[in-house]
Design an enzyme around this catalytic site. Structure first.
Site, short mmCIF file in Angstrom:
data_model
loop_
_atom_site.label_atom_id
_atom_site.label_comp_id
_atom_site.label_asym_id
_atom_site.label_seq_id
_atom_site.Cartn_x
_atom_site.Cartn_y
_atom_site.Cartn_z
N MET A 38 0.84 -1.20 0.00
CA MET A 38 0.00 0.00 0.00
C MET A 38 0.88 1.26 0.00
O MET A 38 0.40 2.36 0.30
CB MET A 38 -0.94 0.00 1.20
CG MET A 38 -1.92 -1.18 1.17
SD MET A 38 -3.45 -0.89 2.04
CE MET A 38 -2.85 -0.64 3.70
N GLY A 39 2.15 1.09 -0.32
CA GLY A 39 3.04 2.25 -0.43
C GLY A 39 3.55 2.73 0.91
O GLY A 39 3.48 2.01 1.90
N HIS B 54 8.99 1.12 3.37
CA HIS B 54 10.07 1.09 4.35
C HIS B 54 10.90 -0.17 4.11
O HIS B 54 10.63 -0.93 3.17
CB HIS B 54 9.52 1.15 5.78
CG HIS B 54 8.43 0.15 6.04
ND1 HIS B 54 8.65 -1.20 6.09
CD2 HIS B 54 7.09 0.31 6.24
CE1 HIS B 54 7.53 -1.83 6.33
NE2 HIS B 54 6.55 -0.95 6.42
N HIS C 48 9.18 -3.54 3.42
CA HIS C 48 8.75 -3.77 2.04
C HIS C 48 9.95 -4.15 1.17
O HIS C 48 9.87 -5.05 0.34
CB HIS C 48 8.13 -2.50 1.46
CG HIS C 48 6.86 -2.05 2.13
ND1 HIS C 48 6.77 -0.87 2.83
CD2 HIS C 48 5.63 -2.63 2.22
CE1 HIS C 48 5.55 -0.72 3.29
NE2 HIS C 48 4.83 -1.78 2.95
N GLN D 160 -10.56 -2.77 2.25
CA GLN D 160 -10.07 -3.36 3.50
C GLN D 160 -10.11 -2.39 4.67
O GLN D 160 -9.70 -2.73 5.77
CB GLN D 160 -8.66 -3.95 3.33
CG GLN D 160 -7.56 -2.95 3.13
CD GLN D 160 -6.25 -3.63 2.75
OE1 GLN D 160 -6.09 -4.16 1.65
NE2 GLN D 160 -5.28 -3.63 3.66
N GLY E 298 4.76 -10.43 4.03
CA GLY E 298 5.50 -10.34 5.27
C GLY E 298 4.84 -11.12 6.40
O GLY E 298 3.62 -11.12 6.54
N LYS F 156 5.03 -10.21 9.30
CA LYS F 156 4.50 -9.17 10.19
C LYS F 156 2.96 -9.22 10.23
O LYS F 156 2.34 -9.04 11.27
CB LYS F 156 4.97 -7.80 9.69
CG LYS F 156 4.11 -6.63 10.01
CD LYS F 156 4.60 -5.93 11.22
CE LYS F 156 3.87 -4.68 11.65
NZ LYS F 156 2.73 -4.25 10.92
N ASP F 157 2.36 -9.48 9.06
CA ASP F 157 0.90 -9.62 8.97
C ASP F 157 0.58 -11.10 8.83
O ASP F 157 0.13 -11.56 7.78
CB ASP F 157 0.39 -8.81 7.77
CG ASP F 157 0.72 -7.34 7.90
OD1 ASP F 157 -0.01 -6.63 8.60
OD2 ASP F 157 1.75 -6.91 7.34
N ARG G 220 2.37 2.74 9.32
CA ARG G 220 1.59 3.48 10.33
C ARG G 220 2.46 4.01 11.47
O ARG G 220 1.97 4.82 12.25
CB ARG G 220 0.47 2.59 10.89
CG ARG G 220 -0.66 2.35 9.89
CD ARG G 220 -1.88 1.72 10.55
NE ARG G 220 -3.05 1.71 9.69
CZ ARG G 220 -3.45 0.68 8.94
NH1 ARG G 220 -2.77 -0.46 8.98
NH2 ARG G 220 -4.52 0.77 8.18
P1 AMP Z 1 1.40 -2.96 3.48
O1 AMP Z 1 1.99 -1.94 2.57
O2 AMP Z 1 1.39 -2.55 4.92
O3 AMP Z 1 0.07 -3.48 3.00
O4 AMP Z 1 2.38 -4.21 3.44
C1 AMP Z 1 2.76 -4.81 2.23
C2 AMP Z 1 3.55 -6.05 2.51
O5 AMP Z 1 4.70 -5.71 3.31
C3 AMP Z 1 2.78 -7.11 3.33
O6 AMP Z 1 3.09 -8.40 2.83
C4 AMP Z 1 3.31 -6.90 4.72
O7 AMP Z 1 3.22 -8.07 5.53
C5 AMP Z 1 4.76 -6.56 4.43
N1 AMP Z 1 5.37 -5.86 5.56
C6 AMP Z 1 4.90 -4.77 6.20
N2 AMP Z 1 5.71 -4.43 7.23
C7 AMP Z 1 6.72 -5.35 7.24
C8 AMP Z 1 7.88 -5.55 8.06
N3 AMP Z 1 8.16 -4.75 9.07
N4 AMP Z 1 8.69 -6.60 7.75
C9 AMP Z 1 8.42 -7.42 6.71
N5 AMP Z 1 7.34 -7.28 5.91
C10 AMP Z 1 6.50 -6.26 6.16
#
Ligand code: AMP
Length: 270
Positions: free
Chosen positions: A30-31, A34, A37, A61, A147, A149-150, A187
């Site tokens: 979702m951009g 960091h 990603h 979502q 990740g 993380k989720d 976040r």
């Molecule tokens: P998001 O942009 O938050 O939707 O995350 C996109 C992808 O990045 C998802 O597969 C997350 O699980 C992964 N992700 C987010 N934060 C982390 C992190 N700290 N370490 C590893 N993967 C991450």
């Protein structure tokens, strides 16, 4: 790096890549990128794929009272970071490219979508699975990296891929943390300096549980310093059924709110 902003242009690019015999490795985001990603991109590269990253803040979502409007959007710096990582293509679709008939949920998560985050965010995982399913089909990815993380999201995506017979390998990538232990998250930018200082206590308390201290104690610790605890639970990482920390495959999940910011983390007891 190719920047693609419509579904039709994506189809053209993918046709070309497939014609060249390339395997596509896909990293949906979702951009507000960091190092977490970027580690997923590295994982895709390691598997010798042509790497496609998507940036799409998915409306289905988010509940109406959540942070869809205020979610950080940093397209320019994201593109710079992706170029530096030698990403092959970034896909930045419009809502219409993903939801031609308007944003609506098409995939329902299993009952494991109603526990943990799903209990306080009803319908959240239906939205996640709907967009991931569409993006996997649009990119025709051979592998896709998510990740840990989720973790609940990763678990439900694996279920969905099996259920929908999608021909894609799902790769799990470990959580990347700040040096003080805080799991990286887009976040985290919502946190005030004071909140940022205490945020690493989430991971600290997960570590203490892994070392034998109780969930109740962790909850009290966190509440005493200003967190609101949504849940802390120990589940089996293969089934998401409750288990004991002493058991193999135990994973500790936590979701908390700090001020207005909801943060999640988990820790596997290896
Ligand atoms: P998001 O942009 O938050 O939707 O995350 C996109 C992808 O990045 C998802 O597969 C997350 O699980 C992964 N992700 C987010 N934060 C982390 C992190 N700290 N370490 C590893 N993967 C991450």
């Amino acid at each position: 790096m190719k920047i693609v902003r419509s579904k039709n242009d994506l189809i053209d690019s993918i046709n070309e890549l497939e014609y060249q015999g390339k395997r596509i490795g896909f990293v949906p985001t979702m951009g507000a990128l960091h190092k977490g990603h970027l580690s997923l991109i590295e994982a895709a590269k390691k598997r010798n794929t042509t790497v496609i990253v998507s940036i799409f803040v998915n409306p289905t979502q988010f509940a109406p009272d959540e942070d869809f409007d205020s979610y950080p959007r940093r397209e320019e710096t994201d593109i710079e970071k992706l170029k530096l990582c030698n990403v092959d293509l970034v896909y930045i679709p419009s809502v219409k490219d993903i939801y031609p008939d308007g944003p609506q949920v098409e995939i329902k998560a299993s009952d494991k979508g109603n526990i943990l985050c799903g209990a306080s965010r009803p319908g959240h995982f239906d939205g996640v699975l709907t967009v991931v399913n569409k993006l996997l089909k649009q990119t025709r990815a051979s592998i896709a990296v998510f990740g840990e993380k989720d973790y609940q999201q990763l678990f439900l995506i694996r279920e969905m891929v099996k259920e929908q017979n999608l021909d894609v390998e799902i790769i799990a990538s470990p959580t990347i943390r700040e040096s003080d232990g805080l799991a990286m998250s887009s976040r985290n930018s919502y946190l005030s300096p004071e909140e940022r200082q205490i945020a690493p206590q989430i991971y600290k308390n997960l570590q203490q549980i892994a070392e034998g201290s109780s969930i109740e104690e962790a909850k009290l610790n966190l509440e005493n310093i200003g967190f609101e605890v949504d849940y802390i639970e120990i589940l089996n990482n293969k089934t998401l059924e409750p288990t004991d920390i002493a058991e193999e495959n135990a994973i500790i999940f936590a979701a908390v709110t700090l001020g207005d910011t909801r943060l999640i983390d988990n820790l596997s007891k290896k």
